[in-house]
Motif scaffolding. Sequence first.
Motif, PDB file in Angstrom:
ATOM      1  N   ARG A   1       3.196  67.144  52.792  1.00  0.00           N
ATOM      2  CA  ARG A   1       2.098  66.187  52.940  1.00  0.00           C
ATOM      3  C   ARG A   1       0.780  66.852  53.304  1.00  0.00           C
ATOM      4  NH1 ARG A   1       2.048  60.996  57.118  1.00  0.00           N
ATOM      5  NH2 ARG A   1      -0.027  60.199  56.534  1.00  0.00           N
ATOM      6  N   TYR A   2       0.813  67.812  54.206  1.00  0.00           N
ATOM      7  CA  TYR A   2      -0.427  68.355  54.745  1.00  0.00           C
ATOM      8  C   TYR A   2      -0.821  69.708  54.145  1.00  0.00           C
ATOM      9  CZ  TYR A   2      -0.113  64.680  58.257  1.00  0.00           C
ATOM     10  OH  TYR A   2      -0.046  63.455  58.882  1.00  0.00           O
TER      11      TYR A   2
ATOM     12  N   ILE B   1       0.547  69.053  48.967  1.00  0.00           N
ATOM     13  CA  ILE B   1      -0.163  68.042  48.175  1.00  0.00           C
ATOM     14  C   ILE B   1      -1.674  68.270  48.145  1.00  0.00           C
ATOM     15  CG2 ILE B   1      -0.717  65.578  48.040  1.00  0.00           C
ATOM     16  CD1 ILE B   1       2.098  64.952  48.912  1.00  0.00           C
ATOM     17  N   PRO B   2      -2.340  68.570  49.279  1.00  0.00           N
ATOM     18  CA  PRO B   2      -3.790  68.828  49.201  1.00  0.00           C
ATOM     19  C   PRO B   2      -4.148  70.003  48.300  1.00  0.00           C
ATOM     20  CG  PRO B   2      -3.142  68.389  51.464  1.00  0.00           C
ATOM     21  CD  PRO B   2      -1.879  68.519  50.685  1.00  0.00           C
ATOM     22  N   VAL B   3      -3.330  71.044  48.300  1.00  0.00           N
ATOM     23  CA  VAL B   3      -3.613  72.202  47.457  1.00  0.00           C
ATOM     24  C   VAL B   3      -3.386  71.870  45.984  1.00  0.00           C
ATOM     25  CG1 VAL B   3      -2.875  74.541  46.883  1.00  0.00           C
ATOM     26  CG2 VAL B   3      -3.126  73.871  49.269  1.00  0.00           C
TER      27      VAL B   3
ATOM     28  N   ARG C   1      -3.447  68.836  44.528  1.00  0.00           N
ATOM     29  CA  ARG C   1      -4.118  67.639  44.015  1.00  0.00           C
ATOM     30  C   ARG C   1      -5.106  67.943  42.883  1.00  0.00           C
ATOM     31  NH1 ARG C   1      -6.024  65.808  48.478  1.00  0.00           N
ATOM     32  NH2 ARG C   1      -4.214  64.537  49.012  1.00  0.00           N
TER      33      ARG C   1
ATOM     34  N   ASN D   1     -14.490  66.170  39.259  1.00  0.00           N
ATOM     35  CA  ASN D   1     -13.442  66.407  40.256  1.00  0.00           C
ATOM     36  C   ASN D   1     -13.454  67.857  40.741  1.00  0.00           C
ATOM     37  OD1 ASN D   1     -10.769  65.644  41.606  1.00  0.00           O
ATOM     38  ND2 ASN D   1     -10.137  67.339  40.308  1.00  0.00           N
TER      39      ASN D   1
ATOM     40  N   ARG E   1     -14.274  69.292  44.531  1.00  0.00           N
ATOM     41  CA  ARG E   1     -13.318  70.150  45.216  1.00  0.00           C
ATOM     42  C   ARG E   1     -14.001  71.416  45.737  1.00  0.00           C
ATOM     43  NH1 ARG E   1     -10.233  74.349  43.344  1.00  0.00           N
ATOM     44  NH2 ARG E   1     -10.913  73.901  41.230  1.00  0.00           N
TER      45      ARG E   1
END
Length: 266
Positions: A183-184, A187-189, A191, A260, A264
């Motif tokens: 989750r932390y 997923i952020p990397v 996305r 996008n 980023r």
Amino acid sequence: MRQIKTSMGFRLALIAAWLVALFMVLPVLIVLPASLTPNNYLSLTTPDTWTLKQYATFFDPGQRWLGPLIQSLVIASGSTIISVALGTACAVGIWRIGGRYGQWILLLVLTPLIVPVVALAIGSYKVWVQIGLFDTYIGAMIAHSVQTMPLVVLAILAALSTIDLTLERAVLSLGGSSWTFIRYVLIPVLRPAIFSSAALAFLLSWDELVMTIFVSGRTIVTLPKRMWEAVRTATDPVVAVAASVMIFATFALVVASFINDRRRLR
């Protein structure tokens, strides 16, 4: 750096790059005016005669163009969901396995990019007929995802290469769980890569013709297939409208992907 930019070699390379870019954009500059023709055949006319007559025909439900457009959107969306979900999971698995076994699995996943699309389409046709997926929406989605999933895997693997596996052990040692790491950290990397690969998968499925011809019959008629049929039987000017719609959709996705990426990087 300034000397490089003002050198004759750099200027020639820049001119050559612009000429190549212009050559690649030239078909777009021809298709768009052709879609505004008032004639009942493909032609280029002067701006004073341009009309939206062909666009009205394209969006008329009784003219057999709007249905293929909707089918293309549905199939491309479904194929994108399948390829991104399976491709992301496969990429994470390859990343976790690593080593020789991971390389062999990656080679197997990339096989659809190596095999000629016609051979892949013929094999898909035989299998799809036997298992009852021929000329179905789900069959077309899966067939398209077979071609797009390897690209998703490559994009996700590129993003995963920036993550150190020791981060997971660090999360676990601090009392976190595997879900906390996913989750932390994961997923952020991933996305941005997921968004970019989804846009690419959608565009490839949206434009796919060969595979669609082999795995579909009378029920599934996507926009590229309808365009191919129209070009074979007549010089219908609505084909230029269909091409313009596909160009606009592609341009919109490319712009969205660019925005996008810019967000980023900020």
